[in-house]
Design a protein around this motif. Sequence first.
Motif, short mmCIF file in Angstrom:
data_model
loop_
_atom_site.label_atom_id
_atom_site.label_comp_id
_atom_site.label_asym_id
_atom_site.label_seq_id
_atom_site.Cartn_x
_atom_site.Cartn_y
_atom_site.Cartn_z
N ARG A 72 0.84 -1.21 0.00
CA ARG A 72 0.00 0.00 0.00
C ARG A 72 0.87 1.25 0.00
NH1 ARG A 72 -4.17 0.43 4.58
NH2 ARG A 72 -5.06 2.00 3.21
N PHE A 73 1.90 1.23 0.85
CA PHE A 73 2.82 2.37 0.93
C PHE A 73 3.55 2.56 -0.40
CE2 PHE A 73 7.18 3.83 1.66
CZ PHE A 73 6.93 5.08 2.16
N LEU A 74 4.09 1.48 -0.94
CA LEU A 74 4.84 1.57 -2.20
C LEU A 74 3.95 2.03 -3.36
CD1 LEU A 74 7.02 -1.66 -1.89
CD2 LEU A 74 7.76 0.71 -1.58
N ALA A 75 2.73 1.53 -3.39
CA ALA A 75 1.80 1.93 -4.46
C ALA A 75 1.48 3.42 -4.37
CB ALA A 75 0.53 1.11 -4.38
N ARG A 76 1.28 3.92 -3.17
CA ARG A 76 1.01 5.35 -3.00
C ARG A 76 2.22 6.18 -3.43
NH1 ARG A 76 -2.77 3.32 0.00
NH2 ARG A 76 -4.66 4.48 0.49
N ARG A 77 3.40 5.70 -3.09
CA ARG A 77 4.61 6.43 -3.46
C ARG A 77 4.75 6.47 -4.99
NH1 ARG A 77 10.04 4.80 -0.49
NH2 ARG A 77 10.04 3.10 -1.99
N ILE A 78 4.50 5.37 -5.66
CA ILE A 78 4.57 5.33 -7.12
C ILE A 78 3.51 6.27 -7.73
CG2 ILE A 78 4.21 3.86 -9.15
CD1 ILE A 78 5.29 1.52 -7.39
N LEU A 79 2.31 6.25 -7.17
CA LEU A 79 1.22 7.11 -7.65
C LEU A 79 1.60 8.59 -7.52
CD1 LEU A 79 -1.79 7.12 -8.65
CD2 LEU A 79 -2.39 7.48 -6.27
N VAL A 80 2.14 8.96 -6.36
CA VAL A 80 2.55 10.35 -6.13
C VAL A 80 3.62 10.75 -7.13
CG1 VAL A 80 3.75 11.85 -4.49
CG2 VAL A 80 1.87 10.44 -3.71
N ASN A 81 4.60 9.88 -7.39
CA ASN A 81 5.66 10.21 -8.35
C ASN A 81 5.11 10.39 -9.76
OD1 ASN A 81 7.61 10.15 -6.36
ND2 ASN A 81 8.16 8.02 -6.72
N LYS A 82 4.15 9.55 -10.14
CA LYS A 82 3.55 9.68 -11.47
C LYS A 82 2.79 10.99 -11.61
CE LYS A 82 2.99 4.96 -13.11
NZ LYS A 82 2.03 3.99 -13.65
N ILE A 83 2.02 11.34 -10.59
CA ILE A 83 1.25 12.58 -10.63
C ILE A 83 2.18 13.79 -10.64
CG2 ILE A 83 -0.38 14.03 -9.33
CD1 ILE A 83 -1.74 11.41 -8.45
N GLU A 84 3.25 13.71 -9.86
CA GLU A 84 4.22 14.81 -9.81
C GLU A 84 4.88 15.01 -11.17
OE1 GLU A 84 7.67 16.30 -6.76
OE2 GLU A 84 7.61 14.17 -7.24
N SER A 85 5.27 13.92 -11.83
CA SER A 85 5.90 14.05 -13.15
C SER A 85 4.90 14.61 -14.17
CB SER A 85 6.45 12.71 -13.62
OG SER A 85 5.43 11.81 -13.89
N LEU A 86 3.63 14.22 -14.06
CA LEU A 86 2.59 14.75 -14.94
C LEU A 86 2.45 16.27 -14.76
CD1 LEU A 86 0.18 13.98 -16.91
CD2 LEU A 86 -1.23 14.06 -14.85
N LEU A 87 2.44 16.71 -13.50
CA LEU A 87 2.31 18.14 -13.23
C LEU A 87 3.53 18.90 -13.73
CD1 LEU A 87 0.79 18.06 -9.63
CD2 LEU A 87 -0.36 18.65 -11.76
N ARG A 88 4.72 18.32 -13.57
CA ARG A 88 5.95 18.97 -14.06
C ARG A 88 5.90 19.14 -15.57
NH1 ARG A 88 10.32 15.68 -11.02
NH2 ARG A 88 10.20 16.58 -8.96
N LYS A 89 5.43 18.10 -16.27
CA LYS A 89 5.34 18.20 -17.73
C LYS A 89 4.40 19.31 -18.14
CE LYS A 89 6.38 13.39 -18.81
NZ LYS A 89 5.82 12.11 -19.27
N ARG A 90 3.27 19.42 -17.45
CA ARG A 90 2.31 20.49 -17.78
C ARG A 90 2.92 21.86 -17.53
NH1 ARG A 90 -3.25 18.11 -15.15
NH2 ARG A 90 -3.59 16.47 -16.69
N GLU A 91 3.62 22.01 -16.39
CA GLU A 91 4.24 23.30 -16.07
C GLU A 91 5.31 23.64 -17.10
OE1 GLU A 91 5.78 23.08 -12.12
OE2 GLU A 91 3.80 22.97 -11.19
N CYS A 92 6.10 22.65 -17.49
CA CYS A 92 7.17 22.86 -18.46
C CYS A 92 6.58 23.27 -19.80
CB CYS A 92 8.00 21.59 -18.59
SG CYS A 92 9.44 21.79 -19.63
#
Length: 138
Positions: A72-92
Amino acid sequence: MERGLNPEKVKELSEKMNSLSIFEKDILEKFVRSPGKGGQNVNKVSSCVYLKHLPTGITVKCSQERSQALNRFLARRILVNKIESLLRKRECAEKERIYKIKKEKLKRSKQAKEKMLREKHIRAEKKTLRKPVVFDEE
């Protein structure tokens, strides 16, 4: 979720989720049986974690460990990283778009303008030399 996990890492993950505005109510969580080898544990216990972030539609499936809590912890961490990279791409992409607009609106430097005018003049001379040849009829 915190059983058998480092409390500092759990706290760090929850802070990161808050900073990215990822809330638990927006996450759909399911537990399924893990695929592959593992014997009795895999066949009887649903230790694989499936997460779906409803606002973005990003899905994560994690079955790295035998423990459901750790997955559960690892899945949440992976999800957060994916969302963060998505937001960075949009900002870029947004910054790139703004930069392009600014660059288009800038005035040309004096040197660049003179060079462009010289090239136009050369092109104009070439075109005047292309006039059709007219023969005088006698």
